[in-house]
Design an enzyme around this catalytic site. Structure first.
Site, PDB file in Angstrom:
ATOM      1  N   HIS A 218      29.038 -37.104 -28.155  1.00 45.36           N
ATOM      2  CA  HIS A 218      28.955 -38.421 -27.217  1.00 45.36           C
ATOM      3  C   HIS A 218      29.129 -38.617 -26.639  1.00 45.36           C
ATOM      4  CE1 HIS A 218      30.669 -40.252 -29.799  1.00 45.36           C
ATOM      5  NE2 HIS A 218      30.989 -41.754 -28.839  1.00 45.36           N
TER       6      HIS A 218
HETATM    7  C1  UD1 Z   1      29.956 -46.490 -26.930  1.00 39.41           C
HETATM    8  C2  UD1 Z   1      31.225 -46.643 -26.707  1.00 39.41           C
HETATM    9  C3  UD1 Z   1      31.901 -45.057 -27.422  1.00 39.41           C
HETATM   10  C4  UD1 Z   1      31.342 -45.168 -28.032  1.00 39.41           C
HETATM   11  C5  UD1 Z   1      30.426 -45.285 -28.749  1.00 39.41           C
HETATM   12  C6  UD1 Z   1      29.673 -45.369 -29.566  1.00 39.41           C
HETATM   13  C7  UD1 Z   1      32.323 -47.769 -24.959  1.00 39.41           C
HETATM   14  C8  UD1 Z   1      32.550 -47.420 -23.227  1.00 39.41           C
HETATM   15  N1  UD1 Z   1      31.816 -46.045 -25.299  1.00 39.41           N
HETATM   16  O1  UD1 Z   1      29.545 -45.017 -25.784  1.00 39.41           O
HETATM   17  O2  UD1 Z   1      33.797 -45.983 -27.152  1.00 39.41           O
HETATM   18  O3  UD1 Z   1      32.169 -44.130 -29.053  1.00 39.41           O
HETATM   19  O4  UD1 Z   1      29.314 -46.474 -28.030  1.00 39.41           O
HETATM   20  O5  UD1 Z   1      28.364 -44.119 -30.232  1.00 39.41           O
HETATM   21  O6  UD1 Z   1      32.150 -48.427 -24.839  1.00 39.41           O
HETATM   22  N2  UD1 Z   1      21.876 -45.811 -25.185  1.00 39.41           N
HETATM   23  C9  UD1 Z   1      20.335 -45.451 -25.631  1.00 39.41           C
HETATM   24  N3  UD1 Z   1      19.898 -46.740 -26.973  1.00 39.41           N
HETATM   25  C10 UD1 Z   1      21.218 -47.186 -27.397  1.00 39.41           C
HETATM   26  C11 UD1 Z   1      22.448 -46.746 -26.635  1.00 39.41           C
HETATM   27  C12 UD1 Z   1      22.652 -46.108 -25.231  1.00 39.41           C
HETATM   28  O7  UD1 Z   1      19.484 -44.800 -25.399  1.00 39.41           O
HETATM   29  O8  UD1 Z   1      20.804 -47.864 -27.993  1.00 39.41           O
HETATM   30  C13 UD1 Z   1      22.070 -44.557 -24.379  1.00 39.41           C
HETATM   31  C14 UD1 Z   1      21.891 -45.388 -22.610  1.00 39.41           C
HETATM   32  O9  UD1 Z   1      20.737 -44.177 -22.120  1.00 39.41           O
HETATM   33  C15 UD1 Z   1      22.963 -45.694 -22.558  1.00 39.41           C
HETATM   34  C16 UD1 Z   1      23.909 -44.901 -22.550  1.00 39.41           C
HETATM   35  O10 UD1 Z   1      23.003 -44.399 -24.349  1.00 39.41           O
HETATM   36  O11 UD1 Z   1      23.289 -45.898 -20.914  1.00 39.41           O
HETATM   37  C17 UD1 Z   1      25.186 -44.599 -23.307  1.00 39.41           C
HETATM   38  O12 UD1 Z   1      25.426 -45.938 -23.797  1.00 39.41           O
HETATM   39  P1  UD1 Z   1      26.699 -46.904 -23.473  1.00 39.41           P
HETATM   40  O13 UD1 Z   1      26.800 -47.687 -24.802  1.00 39.41           O
HETATM   41  O14 UD1 Z   1      27.114 -47.299 -22.768  1.00 39.41           O
HETATM   42  O15 UD1 Z   1      27.685 -45.616 -23.996  1.00 39.41           O
HETATM   43  P2  UD1 Z   1      27.948 -44.486 -25.524  1.00 39.41           P
HETATM   44  O16 UD1 Z   1      28.350 -43.465 -24.562  1.00 39.41           O
HETATM   45  O17 UD1 Z   1      27.336 -45.545 -26.813  1.00 39.41           O
HETATM   46  N1  UDP Z   2      27.138 -42.030 -37.880  1.00 35.70           N
HETATM   47  C1  UDP Z   2      25.605 -42.643 -38.792  1.00 35.70           C
HETATM   48  N2  UDP Z   2      24.497 -41.474 -37.130  1.00 35.70           N
HETATM   49  C2  UDP Z   2      24.543 -40.860 -37.222  1.00 35.70           C
HETATM   50  C3  UDP Z   2      25.432 -40.727 -35.827  1.00 35.70           C
HETATM   51  C4  UDP Z   2      27.190 -40.963 -36.876  1.00 35.70           C
HETATM   52  O1  UDP Z   2      25.215 -43.085 -38.767  1.00 35.70           O
HETATM   53  O2  UDP Z   2      23.551 -40.165 -37.180  1.00 35.70           O
HETATM   54  C5  UDP Z   2      28.280 -42.908 -38.107  1.00 35.70           C
HETATM   55  C6  UDP Z   2      28.864 -41.872 -38.948  1.00 35.70           C
HETATM   56  O3  UDP Z   2      29.408 -41.803 -40.204  1.00 35.70           O
HETATM   57  C7  UDP Z   2      30.648 -43.229 -38.268  1.00 35.70           C
HETATM   58  C8  UDP Z   2      30.071 -43.368 -37.214  1.00 35.70           C
HETATM   59  O4  UDP Z   2      28.485 -43.438 -36.187  1.00 35.70           O
HETATM   60  O5  UDP Z   2      30.018 -44.046 -39.323  1.00 35.70           O
HETATM   61  C9  UDP Z   2      30.686 -42.946 -35.314  1.00 35.70           C
HETATM   62  O6  UDP Z   2      29.883 -43.924 -34.696  1.00 35.70           O
HETATM   63  P1  UDP Z   2      30.042 -42.576 -33.489  1.00 35.70           P
HETATM   64  O7  UDP Z   2      30.097 -41.205 -33.642  1.00 35.70           O
HETATM   65  O8  UDP Z   2      28.916 -42.842 -32.423  1.00 35.70           O
HETATM   66  O9  UDP Z   2      30.827 -43.767 -32.634  1.00 35.70           O
HETATM   67  P2  UDP Z   2      33.129 -43.414 -32.483  1.00 35.70           P
HETATM   68  O10 UDP Z   2      32.794 -42.798 -33.865  1.00 35.70           O
HETATM   69  O11 UDP Z   2      32.822 -42.122 -31.754  1.00 35.70           O
HETATM   70  O12 UDP Z   2      33.353 -44.748 -31.270  1.00 35.70           O
END
Ligand code: UD1
Ligand code: UDP
Length: 382
Positions: A218
């Site tokens: 992601h």
């Molecule tokens: C965010 C965090 C990242 C973390 C990740 C965990 C920042 C800068 N990034 O990244 O550090 O590792 O969360 O998962 O804060 N979207 C949906 N539904 C949702 C949420 C997001 O469709 O419920 C989609 C939207 O298109 C959105 C994109 O995901 O624009 C990115 O979401 P965003 O929260 O900005 O960043 P992540 O890539 O999720």
């Molecule tokens: N996770 C989850 N379901 C999924 C993918 C990840 O519950 O489909 C959990 C995973 O076990 C871990 C956390 O989400 O505890 C990690 O989150 P993510 O990879 O979104 O973010 P990051 O840790 O990179 O910030």
């Protein structure tokens, strides 16, 4: 003691579960927690499912900010958090990790002189093109109490001028730095057994133990760069074809949305029609830890999933140019393969041949209890 906890993204909700549980079971007479959800993640399978499954109290406040550019999203969060801090005036603001929700909380509280507690402090990728690196540095340097999961994190803070031996009273100018182990490990210890009882995901997906690779992707520098995304997904196809492994990919919504436009048409089609590749929606935490427990190897760019792979003693292939969890690499249990197809495949091949050792890195599963004790110790009023 009044604390305000900010969550926003999936991993923060999961981490917050451990602290809320410790408060509920050991400190309910002394610590009153209020939870604010920024709404950064909002799909049911990225947010609500964790509140339901991990026994976290529903958020007291939800700002419902949703997705937007970094500046807009962070600015809206700051506005909302500031208003709530004004009303509540907590003794501490508790922040997790390195997302935009963390940054917004840090800026709001620092300006209002509300002490910040940063959990998962000290981690560095040494790559400031990562939005998370900027967020975590800024948060660490505004914090009063820093809780650090690993020795590498302590070392990073020391190099940035933090006094690891500072003594109370702690302030943002004389912060307290504590090595406490990893709060995510608390959850694994607590939920591991329960997961086997509650979820049938392994049989439901027709998987067998040790016969599938678990992948999550992601990070923006993978999802937004077609060459990198193509290389990673091509590697998955090659591993499935060459080694007869199933590939299971609970796909983050960011990646789901970008996959069709970022991958070349033929590759996308091959991926979607491949009989050994299972692209599924994000799964719940209990389902995820079962997938981690039963897979053969983990390929990921996630921070949390890297650590969980280690907890479950699974070889880790890191689809990033670097990692903050450097101890895993030093122990030989992980390989940084970046977004190179050949490197990912040869890492898989390497790990298929050798046995690994997993000495303890992430503490004893009591990080949340330690953190609560320190909050109470370090506040003169309690
Ligand atoms: C965010 C965090 C990242 C973390 C990740 C965990 C920042 C800068 N990034 O990244 O550090 O590792 O969360 O998962 O804060 N979207 C949906 N539904 C949702 C949420 C997001 O469709 O419920 C989609 C939207 O298109 C959105 C994109 O995901 O624009 C990115 O979401 P965003 O929260 O900005 O960043 P992540 O890539 O999720
Ligand atoms: N996770 C989850 N379901 C999924 C993918 C990840 O519950 O489909 C959990 C995973 O076990 C871990 C956390 O989400 O505890 C990690 O989150 P993510 O990879 O979104 O973010 P990051 O840790 O990179 O910030």
């Amino acid at each position: 003691m009044k604390i305000l906890t900010i969550v926003g993204a999936r991993p923060q909700i999961i981490k917050a579960a451990a602290l809320s549980r410790a408060i509920r079971t050991h400190f309910s007479g002394q610590i009153k927690e209020t939870i604010l959800h920024t709404g950064q993640h909002y799909d049911a399978n990225m947010s609500q499912v964790f509140f339901d499954e991990l026994e976290i109290p529903a958020p007291d406040i939800n700002l419902n900010i949703g997705s937007a550019s970094h500046g807009k999203q962070t600015a809206q969060m700051i506005q909302g958090i500031e208003a709530e801090l004004e009303k509540l005036r907590p003794d501490y603001l508790v922040l997790y990790g390195d997302t935009n929700s963390t940054l917004a909380g840090a800026i709001s509280a620092a300006k209002m002189r509300i002490p910040i507690v940063h959990i998962e402090a000290g981690l560095r990728s040494f790559n400031k093109s990562m939005p998370e690196e900027v967020n975590r540095i800024m948060c660490d340097h505004a914090s009063t109490l820093l809780f650090v999961p690993t020795p590498a994190g302590m070392n990073n803070l020391s190099k940035e001028g933090f006094n690891l031996h500072a003594t109370a009273p702690f302030t943002s100018d004389n912060p307290g730095v504590f090595h406490c182990g990893d709060i995510m490990f608390d959850n694994l210890v607590y939920f591991s057994e329960l997961a086997e009882k509650r979820s049938d995901i392994i049989s439901r997906l027709g998987l067998t133990d040790g016969n599938f690779v678990l992948c999550t992707i992601h990070r923006d520098n993978n999802t937004d760069i077609p060459e990198r995304l193509s290389a990673i997904f091509s590697a998955m196809i090659r591993i499935a074809d060459t080694y007869g492994q199933q590939i299971v990919i609970p796909l983050h919504p960011r990646t789901s949305k970008l996959l069709p436009e970022m991958l070349p048409g033929k590759l996308y089609e091959k991926l979607m029609n491949h009989t050994s590749i299972r692209i599924i929606p994000p799964v719940s935490y209990l389902e995820m830890i079962l997938l981690e427990k039963h897979c053969s190897q983990v390929l990921t760019d996630s921070g949390g999933v890297q650590k969980e792979a280690y907890f479950f003693q699974k070889p880790l292939i890191v689809a990033r140019p670097e990692t903050e969890w450097i101890e895993i690499i030093h122990n030989g249990a992980g390989i940084i393969a970046n977004a190179y197809e050949d490197k990912i495949c040869s890492a898989f091949e390497h790990f298929s041949r050798i046995g690994l050792e997993f000495p303890s890195i992430f503490g004893d599963g009591n990080a949340a209890h330690f953190i609560c004790s320190q909050l109470l110790n370090n506040s003169e009023r309690y």
